[in-house]
Design a protein around this motif. Structure first.
Motif, PDB file in Angstrom:
ATOM      1  N   ILE A 182       0.864  -1.173   0.000  1.00  0.00           N
ATOM      2  CA  ILE A 182       0.000   0.000   0.000  1.00  0.00           C
ATOM      3  C   ILE A 182       0.905   1.229   0.000  1.00  0.00           C
ATOM      4  N   ASP A 235      -7.608  -6.613  -0.699  1.00  0.00           N
ATOM      5  CA  ASP A 235      -7.413  -6.338  -2.124  1.00  0.00           C
ATOM      6  C   ASP A 235      -6.096  -6.901  -2.680  1.00  0.00           C
ATOM      7  N   CYS A 256      -5.147  -1.789   6.859  1.00  0.00           N
ATOM      8  CA  CYS A 256      -5.759  -2.045   5.545  1.00  0.00           C
ATOM      9  C   CYS A 256      -7.059  -1.260   5.332  1.00  0.00           C
ATOM     10  N   HIS A 272      -8.540  -0.596   1.893  1.00  0.00           N
ATOM     11  CA  HIS A 272      -8.109  -1.709   1.049  1.00  0.00           C
ATOM     12  C   HIS A 272      -8.934  -2.967   1.359  1.00  0.00           C
TER      13      HIS A 272
END
Length: 152
Positions: A116, A131, A144, A147
């Protein structure tokens, strides 16, 4: 650890990480395979996660590392199959203890392209988001977020 990752490999990963002074790249011997595997370790806030290129994973706590002693390491090495007898200190000479991966590091785990955007700002353990991207905020609130949450 994966169901097919042996306990002997997990123990060797812990041992190699400790004797290397917390190197991020190790060669860890797998008695089950009879071969050493390139292993990448990432230190989180309370755990270290080590992964092999084929997806094997080992996790151990920083508390266990802190409690480990030279006497225990010597006893382990004298009674277990750690490979050729050469520790992975060679990996430690390439990277100093606790070094973070850089964009120039082709072997970086997780790969730069799968992190990320704020990966390096994380203060937890490395986790895979829903993801498919990786965060270094596992075990922390909001890991996260944006995400899909932490993957299963």
């Amino acid at each position: 650890m994966r169901p097919d990752t042996s306990c002997a490999f997990a123990q060797n990963a812990f041992y190699e990480y400790w004797v290397s002074g917390a190197a991020t790249r190790l060669q860890v011997y797998s008695p089950a395979l009879g071969a050493s595997l390139s292993t990448r370790c990432v230190k989180g806030s309370s755990t270290v996660t080590c992964r092999t290129g084929d997806g094997g994973r080992v996790r151990f706590t920083l508390a266990a590392l802190d409690a480990y002693s030279s006497d225990q390491a010597n006893a382990y090495a004298s009674t277990h199959d750690t490979g050729s007898g050469a520790s992975s200190a060679a990996g430690a000479s390439e990277e100093s203890s606790g070094s973070a991966a850089t964009d120039a590091d082709d072997d970086a785990w997780p790969p730069i392209a799968q992190r990320i955007p704020n990966f390096d700002e994380g203060t937890g353990e490395v986790v895979q988001c829903e993801d498919g991207l990786y965060s270094q905020s596992g075990g922390r609130p909001g890991a996260c977020s944006g995400h899909g949450g932490v993957g299963g």
